[in-house]
Scaffold this motif. Sequence first.
Motif, PDB file in Angstrom:
ATOM      1  N   ASP A 128       0.805  -1.234   0.000  1.00  0.00           N
ATOM      2  CA  ASP A 128       0.000   0.000   0.000  1.00  0.00           C
ATOM      3  C   ASP A 128       0.829   1.272   0.000  1.00  0.00           C
ATOM      4  N   CYS A 129       2.036   1.185  -0.533  1.00  0.00           N
ATOM      5  CA  CYS A 129       2.860   2.383  -0.697  1.00  0.00           C
ATOM      6  C   CYS A 129       2.540   3.077  -2.024  1.00  0.00           C
ATOM      7  N   LEU A 130       1.976   2.337  -2.954  1.00  0.00           N
ATOM      8  CA  LEU A 130       1.591   2.843  -4.274  1.00  0.00           C
ATOM      9  C   LEU A 130       0.209   2.304  -4.618  1.00  0.00           C
ATOM     10  N   PRO A 131      -0.609   3.074  -5.322  1.00  0.00           N
ATOM     11  CA  PRO A 131      -1.908   2.554  -5.759  1.00  0.00           C
ATOM     12  C   PRO A 131      -1.742   1.660  -6.984  1.00  0.00           C
ATOM     13  N   PRO A 132      -2.562   0.633  -7.139  1.00  0.00           N
ATOM     14  CA  PRO A 132      -2.480  -0.231  -8.325  1.00  0.00           C
ATOM     15  C   PRO A 132      -2.592   0.559  -9.631  1.00  0.00           C
ATOM     16  N   ALA A 133      -3.333   1.668  -9.591  1.00  0.00           N
ATOM     17  CA  ALA A 133      -3.513   2.484 -10.801  1.00  0.00           C
ATOM     18  C   ALA A 133      -2.203   3.117 -11.271  1.00  0.00           C
ATOM     19  N   PHE A 134      -1.193   3.112 -10.415  1.00  0.00           N
ATOM     20  CA  PHE A 134       0.101   3.686 -10.796  1.00  0.00           C
ATOM     21  C   PHE A 134       0.671   2.985 -12.023  1.00  0.00           C
ATOM     22  N   LEU A 135       0.455   1.670 -12.124  1.00  0.00           N
ATOM     23  CA  LEU A 135       0.975   0.928 -13.272  1.00  0.00           C
ATOM     24  C   LEU A 135       0.366   1.438 -14.578  1.00  0.00           C
ATOM     25  N   LYS A 136      -0.915   1.770 -14.550  1.00  0.00           N
ATOM     26  CA  LYS A 136      -1.558   2.311 -15.754  1.00  0.00           C
ATOM     27  C   LYS A 136      -1.023   3.702 -16.072  1.00  0.00           C
ATOM     28  N   ARG A 137      -0.788   4.499 -15.041  1.00  0.00           N
ATOM     29  CA  ARG A 137      -0.274   5.852 -15.274  1.00  0.00           C
ATOM     30  C   ARG A 137       1.129   5.821 -15.872  1.00  0.00           C
ATOM     31  N   LEU A 138       1.877   4.759 -15.588  1.00  0.00           N
ATOM     32  CA  LEU A 138       3.236   4.668 -16.121  1.00  0.00           C
ATOM     33  C   LEU A 138       3.256   4.581 -17.644  1.00  0.00           C
ATOM     34  N   ALA A 139       2.119   4.200 -18.232  1.00  0.00           N
ATOM     35  CA  ALA A 139       2.039   4.106 -19.696  1.00  0.00           C
ATOM     36  C   ALA A 139       2.252   5.463 -20.355  1.00  0.00           C
ATOM     37  N   SER A 140       2.000   6.543 -19.614  1.00  0.00           N
ATOM     38  CA  SER A 140       2.154   7.889 -20.178  1.00  0.00           C
ATOM     39  C   SER A 140       3.586   8.403 -20.084  1.00  0.00           C
ATOM     40  N   TYR A 141       4.463   7.629 -19.427  1.00  0.00           N
ATOM     41  CA  TYR A 141       5.862   8.044 -19.288  1.00  0.00           C
ATOM     42  C   TYR A 141       6.701   7.455 -20.419  1.00  0.00           C
ATOM     43  N   ASP A 142       7.677   8.199 -20.839  1.00  0.00           N
ATOM     44  CA  ASP A 142       8.592   7.746 -21.881  1.00  0.00           C
ATOM     45  C   ASP A 142       9.723   6.952 -21.225  1.00  0.00           C
ATOM     46  N   LEU A 143       9.502   5.664 -21.058  1.00  0.00           N
ATOM     47  CA  LEU A 143      10.475   4.808 -20.392  1.00  0.00           C
ATOM     48  C   LEU A 143      11.224   3.948 -21.394  1.00  0.00           C
ATOM     49  N   GLU A 144      12.480   3.649 -21.080  1.00  0.00           N
ATOM     50  CA  GLU A 144      13.268   2.779 -21.944  1.00  0.00           C
ATOM     51  C   GLU A 144      12.757   1.342 -21.854  1.00  0.00           C
ATOM     52  N   LYS A 145      13.209   0.520 -22.791  1.00  0.00           N
ATOM     53  CA  LYS A 145      12.681  -0.839 -22.915  1.00  0.00           C
ATOM     54  C   LYS A 145      12.857  -1.645 -21.629  1.00  0.00           C
ATOM     55  N   LYS A 146      14.024  -1.557 -20.997  1.00  0.00           N
ATOM     56  CA  LYS A 146      14.254  -2.335 -19.769  1.00  0.00           C
ATOM     57  C   LYS A 146      13.370  -1.826 -18.635  1.00  0.00           C
ATOM     58  N   SER A 147      13.121  -0.540 -18.610  1.00  0.00           N
ATOM     59  CA  SER A 147      12.233   0.022 -17.593  1.00  0.00           C
ATOM     60  C   SER A 147      10.804  -0.455 -17.817  1.00  0.00           C
ATOM     61  N   GLN A 148      10.400  -0.512 -19.079  1.00  0.00           N
ATOM     62  CA  GLN A 148       9.068  -1.018 -19.409  1.00  0.00           C
ATOM     63  C   GLN A 148       8.930  -2.492 -19.017  1.00  0.00           C
ATOM     64  N   ALA A 150      10.303  -3.915 -16.493  1.00  0.00           N
ATOM     65  CA  ALA A 150      10.080  -3.973 -15.050  1.00  0.00           C
ATOM     66  C   ALA A 150       8.614  -3.745 -14.717  1.00  0.00           C
ATOM     67  N   VAL A 151       7.996  -2.793 -15.417  1.00  0.00           N
ATOM     68  CA  VAL A 151       6.577  -2.491 -15.199  1.00  0.00           C
ATOM     69  C   VAL A 151       5.715  -3.696 -15.592  1.00  0.00           C
ATOM     70  N   LEU A 152       6.041  -4.303 -16.730  1.00  0.00           N
ATOM     71  CA  LEU A 152       5.286  -5.479 -17.182  1.00  0.00           C
ATOM     72  C   LEU A 152       5.429  -6.635 -16.206  1.00  0.00           C
ATOM     73  N   HIS A 153       6.633  -6.800 -15.644  1.00  0.00           N
ATOM     74  CA  HIS A 153       6.859  -7.884 -14.683  1.00  0.00           C
ATOM     75  C   HIS A 153       6.036  -7.650 -13.408  1.00  0.00           C
ATOM     76  N   ALA A 154       6.010  -6.394 -12.952  1.00  0.00           N
ATOM     77  CA  ALA A 154       5.219  -6.061 -11.765  1.00  0.00           C
ATOM     78  C   ALA A 154       3.741  -6.326 -12.021  1.00  0.00           C
ATOM     79  N   SER A 155       3.280  -5.944 -13.217  1.00  0.00           N
ATOM     80  CA  SER A 155       1.876  -6.149 -13.580  1.00  0.00           C
ATOM     81  C   SER A 155       1.528  -7.635 -13.600  1.00  0.00           C
ATOM     82  N   ALA A 156       2.435  -8.445 -14.132  1.00  0.00           N
ATOM     83  CA  ALA A 156       2.208  -9.895 -14.195  1.00  0.00           C
ATOM     84  C   ALA A 156       2.134 -10.495 -12.795  1.00  0.00           C
ATOM     85  N   LEU A 157       2.992 -10.035 -11.910  1.00  0.00           N
ATOM     86  CA  LEU A 157       2.985 -10.536 -10.544  1.00  0.00           C
ATOM     87  C   LEU A 157       1.682 -10.192  -9.828  1.00  0.00           C
ATOM     88  N   LEU A 158       1.178  -8.995 -10.100  1.00  0.00           N
ATOM     89  CA  LEU A 158      -0.016  -8.525  -9.410  1.00  0.00           C
ATOM     90  C   LEU A 158      -1.305  -9.146  -9.946  1.00  0.00           C
TER      91      LEU A 158
END
Length: 329
Positions: A128-148, A150-158
């Motif tokens: 509960d340090c971050l809201p689940p919706a944070f993962l969706k908001r990350l889609a609006s950020y210009d992240l490099e492939k490896k950073s993306q 990490a986001v996909l891995h977190a989403s899969a775990l959740l």
Amino acid sequence: MDKGVKLGAYIPALDKEEIERNLKPLIIEYFENGELEECITAIAKFNIGRENIGDVLILCVGMALEMNSFKRELCSRLIADMYGRIIEPQFMEDAFVALLRQIPDLDLDNPGAADDVGRFLARAIADDCLPPAFLKRLASYDLEKKSQAAVLHASALLTMKLAMSKISNIWGVEGMERQTTKFYTNKLWFILKEYLKSLELDEVKTSLRELDIPHFHHEVVYEAIVLAMEQRVSEFEKYAQRMIDLLQFLGKTSIITKSQFETGFKRVADDLDDLTLDIPNAVSLFSQFCDMCVAQNFMSEETYEKFYPNRGRKRFVSEGDGGKVKTTI
């Protein structure tokens, strides 16, 4: 000036280099002793501006990535306790965005950093340090492939079955004590008890290496001495010798350092009043244990007197004095 207004000293915000210089020793100590509240209190004394809050997270996670799963679990707990105390809730997302952007650099020294940062991200959401919706908001950020990644891995775990239960044990150390000092103490006690049965020196060495707690090795010394003192008086010398054999072995194989030996012995000396409550003859037994160490050239007289300065010092006298052992004040 309004007399009702009290002015406090202004503490300038730390920059990136100052964050590493001041906080890194605190985090290292926390990884060694597991004292979470102590670490949080120490970090809270510094002014960490919003613009550099991500550097705190990058420092913690970057250090944990180079360590074992146990330390990564400690890092996740540190992040959870920093939430609302060191890192304001509204800034936690900014901190994780900074961490995600750092993944390409972290990956240079820690291949696979993307997956591990994804685990830290998923754990922060589960805590509960971050809201689940944070993962969706990350889609609006210009992240490099490896950073993306990490986001996909977190989403899969959740999204996996029983996600929150599994993510709470994301580092595979289920049941780890909150007070890790107690956890390590219990581990060491069982290792030493097993040694007294098997007398397998190499087994103890292997176990200590696996625990990876060199700065807590004074506890090995402390527990070894106390365990010997807890035996029946008639068997004390036998068990004391077994523990001395073990400590000598751990010293010769460079598992325990001189400073850790001294700290362990001094802790016993300092605790003698308390130990006497359970071991009535603790003072004389400890003195006997130390005399055995000195007689076997495991401990010097000088080292002995560092932590036990008021004892009667024994010396061997000439045969003209009858060959008896005398004490001097």
